[in-house]
Design a protein around this motif. Structure first.
Motif, PDB file in Angstrom:
ATOM      1  N   GLU A 127       0.843  -1.193   0.000  1.00  0.00           N
ATOM      2  CA  GLU A 127       0.000   0.000   0.000  1.00  0.00           C
ATOM      3  C   GLU A 127       0.875   1.238   0.000  1.00  0.00           C
ATOM      4  O   GLU A 127       1.930   1.272   0.646  1.00  0.00           O
ATOM      5  CB  GLU A 127      -0.920   0.007   1.228  1.00  0.00           C
ATOM      6  CG  GLU A 127      -1.886   1.177   1.253  1.00  0.00           C
ATOM      7  CD  GLU A 127      -2.933   1.085   2.361  1.00  0.00           C
ATOM      8  OE1 GLU A 127      -3.538   2.119   2.684  1.00  0.00           O
ATOM      9  OE2 GLU A 127      -3.137  -0.025   2.895  1.00  0.00           O
ATOM     10  N   LEU A 128       0.445   2.232  -0.758  1.00  0.00           N
ATOM     11  CA  LEU A 128       1.150   3.509  -0.791  1.00  0.00           C
ATOM     12  C   LEU A 128       0.153   4.650  -0.679  1.00  0.00           C
ATOM     13  O   LEU A 128      -0.804   4.734  -1.456  1.00  0.00           O
ATOM     14  CB  LEU A 128       1.941   3.656  -2.093  1.00  0.00           C
ATOM     15  CG  LEU A 128       2.622   5.016  -2.319  1.00  0.00           C
ATOM     16  CD1 LEU A 128       3.692   5.283  -1.269  1.00  0.00           C
ATOM     17  CD2 LEU A 128       3.217   5.108  -3.726  1.00  0.00           C
ATOM     18  N   ASP A 129       0.370   5.510   0.304  1.00  0.00           N
ATOM     19  CA  ASP A 129      -0.366   6.765   0.403  1.00  0.00           C
ATOM     20  C   ASP A 129       0.369   7.764  -0.482  1.00  0.00           C
ATOM     21  O   ASP A 129       1.508   8.151  -0.189  1.00  0.00           O
ATOM     22  CB  ASP A 129      -0.404   7.230   1.861  1.00  0.00           C
ATOM     23  CG  ASP A 129      -1.091   8.593   2.013  1.00  0.00           C
ATOM     24  OD1 ASP A 129      -1.444   9.221   0.991  1.00  0.00           O
ATOM     25  OD2 ASP A 129      -1.256   9.030   3.168  1.00  0.00           O
ATOM     26  N   LEU A 130      -0.247   8.137  -1.598  1.00  0.00           N
ATOM     27  CA  LEU A 130       0.407   9.031  -2.554  1.00  0.00           C
ATOM     28  C   LEU A 130       0.829  10.346  -1.913  1.00  0.00           C
ATOM     29  O   LEU A 130       1.753  11.010  -2.375  1.00  0.00           O
ATOM     30  CB  LEU A 130      -0.517   9.289  -3.746  1.00  0.00           C
ATOM     31  CG  LEU A 130      -0.820   8.063  -4.624  1.00  0.00           C
ATOM     32  CD1 LEU A 130      -1.921   8.382  -5.633  1.00  0.00           C
ATOM     33  CD2 LEU A 130       0.428   7.580  -5.338  1.00  0.00           C
ATOM     34  N   GLY A 131       0.161  10.715  -0.822  1.00  0.00           N
ATOM     35  CA  GLY A 131       0.496  11.955  -0.128  1.00  0.00           C
ATOM     36  C   GLY A 131       1.835  11.913   0.581  1.00  0.00           C
ATOM     37  O   GLY A 131       2.362  12.954   0.992  1.00  0.00           O
ATOM     38  N   THR A 132       2.410  10.713   0.733  1.00  0.00           N
ATOM     39  CA  THR A 132       3.703  10.591   1.422  1.00  0.00           C
ATOM     40  C   THR A 132       4.893  10.641   0.469  1.00  0.00           C
ATOM     41  O   THR A 132       6.033  10.634   0.912  1.00  0.00           O
ATOM     42  CB  THR A 132       3.770   9.260   2.201  1.00  0.00           C
ATOM     43  OG1 THR A 132       3.737   8.158   1.265  1.00  0.00           O
ATOM     44  CG2 THR A 132       2.609   9.136   3.175  1.00  0.00           C
ATOM     45  N   VAL A 133       4.632  10.676  -0.829  1.00  0.00           N
ATOM     46  CA  VAL A 133       5.724  10.660  -1.810  1.00  0.00           C
ATOM     47  C   VAL A 133       6.427  12.014  -1.827  1.00  0.00           C
ATOM     48  O   VAL A 133       5.778  13.068  -1.787  1.00  0.00           O
ATOM     49  CB  VAL A 133       5.194  10.311  -3.213  1.00  0.00           C
ATOM     50  CG1 VAL A 133       6.315  10.368  -4.248  1.00  0.00           C
ATOM     51  CG2 VAL A 133       4.548   8.934  -3.198  1.00  0.00           C
ATOM     52  N   VAL A 134       7.753  11.985  -1.881  1.00  0.00           N
ATOM     53  CA  VAL A 134       8.539  13.216  -1.909  1.00  0.00           C
ATOM     54  C   VAL A 134       9.429  13.210  -3.154  1.00  0.00           C
ATOM     55  O   VAL A 134       9.680  12.158  -3.745  1.00  0.00           O
ATOM     56  CB  VAL A 134       9.408  13.351  -0.642  1.00  0.00           C
ATOM     57  CG1 VAL A 134       8.539  13.475   0.589  1.00  0.00           C
ATOM     58  CG2 VAL A 134      10.361  12.165  -0.498  1.00  0.00           C
ATOM     59  N   PRO A 135       9.908  14.378  -3.580  1.00  0.00           N
ATOM     60  CA  PRO A 135      10.766  14.439  -4.776  1.00  0.00           C
ATOM     61  C   PRO A 135      11.988  13.526  -4.648  1.00  0.00           C
ATOM     62  O   PRO A 135      12.636  13.477  -3.599  1.00  0.00           O
ATOM     63  CB  PRO A 135      11.174  15.912  -4.836  1.00  0.00           C
ATOM     64  CG  PRO A 135      10.032  16.631  -4.183  1.00  0.00           C
ATOM     65  CD  PRO A 135       9.582  15.726  -3.071  1.00  0.00           C
ATOM     66  N   SER A 136      12.285  12.815  -5.742  1.00  0.00           N
ATOM     67  CA  SER A 136      13.353  11.814  -5.730  1.00  0.00           C
ATOM     68  C   SER A 136      14.071  11.785  -7.068  1.00  0.00           C
ATOM     69  O   SER A 136      13.539  12.229  -8.087  1.00  0.00           O
ATOM     70  CB  SER A 136      12.770  10.415  -5.465  1.00  0.00           C
ATOM     71  OG  SER A 136      12.005  10.373  -4.287  1.00  0.00           O
ATOM     72  N   ILE A 137      15.256  11.237  -7.035  1.00  0.00           N
ATOM     73  CA  ILE A 137      15.977  10.842  -8.245  1.00  0.00           C
ATOM     74  C   ILE A 137      16.459   9.409  -8.019  1.00  0.00           C
ATOM     75  O   ILE A 137      16.212   8.840  -6.945  1.00  0.00           O
ATOM     76  CB  ILE A 137      17.164  11.782  -8.562  1.00  0.00           C
ATOM     77  CG1 ILE A 137      18.197  11.754  -7.423  1.00  0.00           C
ATOM     78  CG2 ILE A 137      16.678  13.194  -8.838  1.00  0.00           C
ATOM     79  CD1 ILE A 137      19.468  12.550  -7.720  1.00  0.00           C
ATOM     80  N   ALA A 138      17.096   8.791  -9.012  1.00  0.00           N
ATOM     81  CA  ALA A 138      17.631   7.436  -8.825  1.00  0.00           C
ATOM     82  C   ALA A 138      18.975   7.335  -9.523  1.00  0.00           C
ATOM     83  O   ALA A 138      19.168   7.850 -10.622  1.00  0.00           O
ATOM     84  CB  ALA A 138      16.672   6.387  -9.375  1.00  0.00           C
ATOM     85  N   GLY A 139      19.912   6.660  -8.886  1.00  0.00           N
ATOM     86  CA  GLY A 139      21.218   6.498  -9.499  1.00  0.00           C
ATOM     87  C   GLY A 139      22.255   6.102  -8.463  1.00  0.00           C
ATOM     88  O   GLY A 139      21.924   5.844  -7.313  1.00  0.00           O
TER      89      GLY A 139
END
Length: 937
Positions: A356-368
């Motif tokens: 489960e993911l609460d979309l409100g908890t997502v923060v700006p990210s990058i990957a690498g």
């Protein structure tokens, strides 16, 4: 058409004034409780029941699916269509053309070799960003594309005429997956009076993007795709299904890319290889279709087979926006509701596992810096970069060069290394560390190098410099929220007086022409262009390594001084050596952040505390000052995007421009191969093939071609990227009179097996542990005294000439990545008979079998290292002959004999997982199996 209807499911569906034959799931008790994706599979079996390959027991097995059980029931899935891009699609057409000749040789009818279901190819992987940052970049890049690829394109035009049900979308149109969701996808297919779910397999792993539309599809190797085109079902086990519940809403300042990177991180940690992921819950209605497609697209990055959203009102709205007819919309809605495939937010199907993911908890990210699942919070990106860079350079810790005003750096460099001529390109000494310019030690290696360029001015390059900033790839360029967001950020930056740094190679390669249309309507192109983001092409550029060369003076500075520079791209793949041979560290980011990093010019940057520059009043400008609001993005989307744009773009999508239409097109049922062609050559897979397969044999006296570690991807194995002078592929082209400037990329030459064999296992970042501290396509050649270092291709030729079979040893997650087809084909043509690893990714394992290579795993908990194997041993593999008796052994006895006669023996797990795969292996490959069946049938 099926001849058996055990459950009495066949009926009709009336929609408007039309009637369609359908197979009702309600006729099979138990299907109502299934997840959406399994309902699609159940309908597929119900409609294709033939009493032999697909039986009533198979249908009952899926209706009685136990969510908690491990997959153990094989089914035969018959996709409705096949979708291809040109890198992987050209070899498919080469193989089909070769099959026509092979059928003729064996006494069959060549016209039997024809797609039995629709096959569509989008030419999107051949444009290279040679030209950037200029108003004519698009036209010049397309001209170069045609110059390089004329032979391939003529061949594809022949195929379009020679094969039934095969269509080609010409170059310069868009990226395959975006064209798929915007135009090619049917959602509900209509053929021969039947209506049924649109399903597909594709020759690109990101075929899963279409999952966002409720279309079940995934990537397969080209060899499996060819078999599907020829009516061969895809053999699979009924999978476990992971239910991924979405709640809440995305917060302002957070993009769909941030959600995708968060989900990728979660699912990689959870473990979903070989499973379906299905999104459900009330939050699904809050996810726009473009965001769903972005999530579906990244399925290979989490490792799942598919990542699907059910059909709902949002699906219908998107189909309407993209120009589908009212009749099509009515059918999709009526069919989905009739079959229980319409999303019901209040109904929770039984799933094998839950997240489960609460979309409100997502923060700006990058990957690498080298894997898409390695997520970094944007707020921690500077710290993460400083930690990771120590893996890429041996330079001593130095100064905070990136945060030092360039005037002070200039002074320090001029003091130590005065340049005699300002117009002359010059570099500081390799070991220069400008301590006098420092604000204090930061623990980051520093090597400021001064570059003087007549075109770009004078500037300082250091470790971490962003050399490439690419808005590219299928993942994000279909998503108006991030594309409009990037353009609005560009506008705000320009209005503040900010500019991209002069050392950044900027790229704007939209996924379809519609993006250009809505940029034009919104008046945003001028701001993007002011920052260097001119239209470079409609295709997959930076993300697959078609970045093109860096400016010469920058490339020289990087290579002469061993600088670790970076790339930031809005793509889905950032594996080592993939983006550019000059770039060591690659980061995935949203399109707005790609532009932000072009402004910053370095990965050694904290967007919260570091200024991007100053405005006309001398006031510092931070990222938050130019980031567009969610409301402005939404308002721009509503005012700038219309249904007419899609209808206009796709009105004549197969027709192509004047360049395409004017290509001379060969005719005839079989292709006239040009003996001097370096692009398209007759494939060798059927040479000497008999009507009956020879018995499979045990492997004796094999040598190790490569000893590899964990997370070796198909991008490490498969030929891709530019062709480097002096390599076996370049030597072949030299011998055939091809000038260096015309080498083109390895991907563009996938229709020529001679080039591709020479580029297999040749990635510049590949580390073969048979050698110490050597990267690239090298091994030890034990046909020579002492086993000297040699190119892998050259050693392979010597081994094959001596009749010595080969094996490859690997670690965990062997074969992840998107370059599927040639990773298996090249392995087989190099003489490799077995690959022994700790674990495989799904597609590459099956593709190895499809090429007649047996995939084996070390016993649980064991590895080459734990068994003290160093790759100098000879290998005997016993028990393979059991397959001749119709048995697939669970394990095979492997004996590795060292130079001193000591033996290491272990039981390797056989990863031939289904009876169908055993048939393919016994026949020497899937294509040989299909060809023999075609002739015998």
């Amino acid at each position: 058409m099926t001849t058996i209807d055990t459950f009495g499911a066949k009926g009709t569906l009336e929609v408007g004034d039309r009637s369609y034959e359908i197979f009702r799931l309600s006729a099979v008790p138990g299907t109502e409780k299934l997840p959406y994706a399994l309902k699609v599979l159940a309908e597929n079996l119900l409609r294709t029941e033939d009493g032999a390959n697909i039986t009533a027991d198979h249908i009952r097995a899926i209706a009685d699916w136990d969510p908690s059980a491990q997959p153990n029931t094989e089914i035969q899935f018959t996709p409705a269509r096949v979708i291809m891009q040109d890198f992987t699609g050209v070899p498919c057409v080469v193989d089909l053309a070769t099959m026509r000749e092979a059928v003729t040789t064996l006494g069959g009818d060549p016209n039997k070799v024809n797609p039995l279901s629709p096959a569509e190819m989008v030419i999107d992987h051949s444009v290279i960003l040679d030209v950037f940052g200029t108003a004519d970049a698009f036209e010049r890049n397309v001209d170069l594309e045609y110059q390089r690829n004329g032979e391939r394109y003529q061949f594809l035009r022949w195929g379009q005429g020679a094969f039934d049900d095969f269509k080609v979308v010409p170059p310069g149109t868009g990226i395959v997956h975006q064209v798929n969701i915007e135009y090619l996808a049917r959602v509900v297919m209509v053929r021969n009076g039947q209506a049924y779910p649109d399903t597909c397999v594709g020759t690109d792993s990101h075929t899963t993007m279409v999952n966002g539309l409720g279309v079940l599809g995934w990537g397969v190797g080209g060899i499996e795709a060819e078999a599907a085109m020829l009516g061969q079902p895809v053999s699979m086990l009924i999978p476990r299904v992971v239910g991924f519940k979405l709640t809440g809403e995305i917060q302002p300042g957070v993009t769909a890319t941030d959600v995708v990177l968060t989900v990728t991180d979660m699912l990689r940690k959870h473990g979903v290889v070989g499973k379906f992921v299905e999104f459900y819950g009330k939050g699904v209605a809050e996810v726009p279709l473009a965001n769903r497609a972005t999530l579906g697209n990244m399925s290979p990055e989490f490792g799942s087979t598919a990542a699907i959203f059910p059909i709902d009102e949002e699906t219908i709205n998107y189909l309407r926006l993209t120009g589908r007819t009212d009749e099509e919309l009515a059918l999709v809605e009526a069919y989905a509701k009739e079959q229980g495939m319409w999303h019901d937010a209040d109904h929770e199907p039984a799933y094998s596992e839950y997240l489960e993911l609460d979309l409100g908890t997502v923060v700006p990210s990058i990957a690498g810096p080298k894997r898409p699942q390695d997520r970094i919070l944007l707020s921690e990106s500077k710290v993460a970069f400083r930690k990771d860079i120590h893996n890429y350079t041996s330079d001593p810790e130095g100064t905070d060069a990136a945060a030092t005003p360039h005037s002070k750096l200039d002074e320090a460099i001029e003091e130590s290394f005065p340049a005699s001529d300002p117009a002359e390109l010059s570099f500081a000494d390799d070991d220069a560390v400008i301590a006098t310019a420092a604000n204090g030690s930061t623990g980051r290696p520093s090597k400021p190098i001064r570059v003087r360029s007549a075109e770009r001015g004078d500037f300082i390059l250091d470790h971490g410099a962003v050399a490439v900033a690419g808005i590219t790839s299928c993942t994000n360029t279909s998503n108006p929220s991030v594309m409009i967001g990037a353009a609005l950020l560009a506008r705000n930056a320009v209005e503040k007086g900010l500019t991209s740094k002069p050392w950044v190679k900027t790229n704007m390669a939209p996924g379809s022409q519609v993006v250009s249309d809505y940029y034009e309507k919104a008046g945003l192109w001028p701001y993007l262009e002011k920052l260097g983001f001119y239209l470079g092409g409609y295709g997959c550029t930076t993300c697959i390594g078609n970045t093109g060369p860096l400016p010469e003076e920058i490339s020289q500075a990087v290579n002469d001084n061993d600088l670790t520079v970076t790339a930031v791209l809005s793509g889905n793949r950032n594996f080592e050596g993939r983006i550019s041979p000059d770039v060591k560290m690659n980061y995935l980011a949203s399109p707005p952040l790609v532009i932000a990093y072009a402004l910053a010019g370095t990965m050694d940057f904290d967007f919260e505390h570091d200024s991007l520059g100053t405005d006309k009043d001398g006031k510092d400008v931070f990222l938050k000052d130019i980031w567009p609001s969610s409301q402005e993005i939404d308002d721009t989307i509503k005012s700038a995007i219309s249904q007419d744009m899609f209808r206009k773009s796709y009105a004549d999508v197969f027709k192509g421009d004047e360049r395409w239409r004017n290509l001379p097109t060969p005719a005839g049922d079989t292709f006239a191969w040009a003996q001097d062609s370096t692009y398209v050559r007759k494939a060798p897979y059927f040479d000497g093939m008999e009507l009956e397969p020879a018995p499979v044999e045990d492997i004796k006296g094999a040598r190790v071609l490569a000893l590899l570690g964990d997370s070796v991807t198909t991008d490490h194995i498969s030929p891709a990227g530019p062709i480097k002078s002096g390599t076996p592929a370049a030597q072949y082209l030299d011998a055939h009179g091809v000038e260096r400037k015309d080498y083109n990329s390895l991907g563009s030459r996938r229709g020529n097996h001679e080039v591709m064999i020479r580029g297999t296992f040749a990635n510049i970042r590949l580390r073969n542990q048979l050698l110490d501290d050597v990267s690239g396509g090298y091994t030890r050649d034990f046909t020579q005294d002492g086993g000297p270092q040699a190119f892998i291709y050259d050693a392979s030729q010597n081994y094959q000439a001596a009749g010595i079979p080969l094996v490859v040893l690997g670690g965990k997650e062997y074969g992840s990545g998107s370059s599927r087809d040639w990773a298996a084909k090249g392995t087989r043509l190099l003489g490799v008979r077995a690959v022994i690893t700790e674990s495989f990714e799904r597609i590459h394992r099956s593709n190895l079998i499809g090429m007649g290579v047996i995939p084996l795993q070390f016993p649980a908990g064991e590895s080459a290292a734990s068994l003290k194997l160093d790759g100098t041993e000879t290998f005997d593999i016993e028990g393979i002959t059991q397959l001749n008796e119709g048995k697939t052994p669970k394990t095979l006895k492997v004996t590795a004999t060292k130079d001193n006669g000591d033996k290491v023996t272990f039981d390797a797990v056989v990863r031939i997982d289904t009876p169908g795969e055993a048939d393919y292996y016994r026949n020497g490959g899937i294509l040989q199996f299909v060809l023999r069946n075609m002739i015998n049938g």
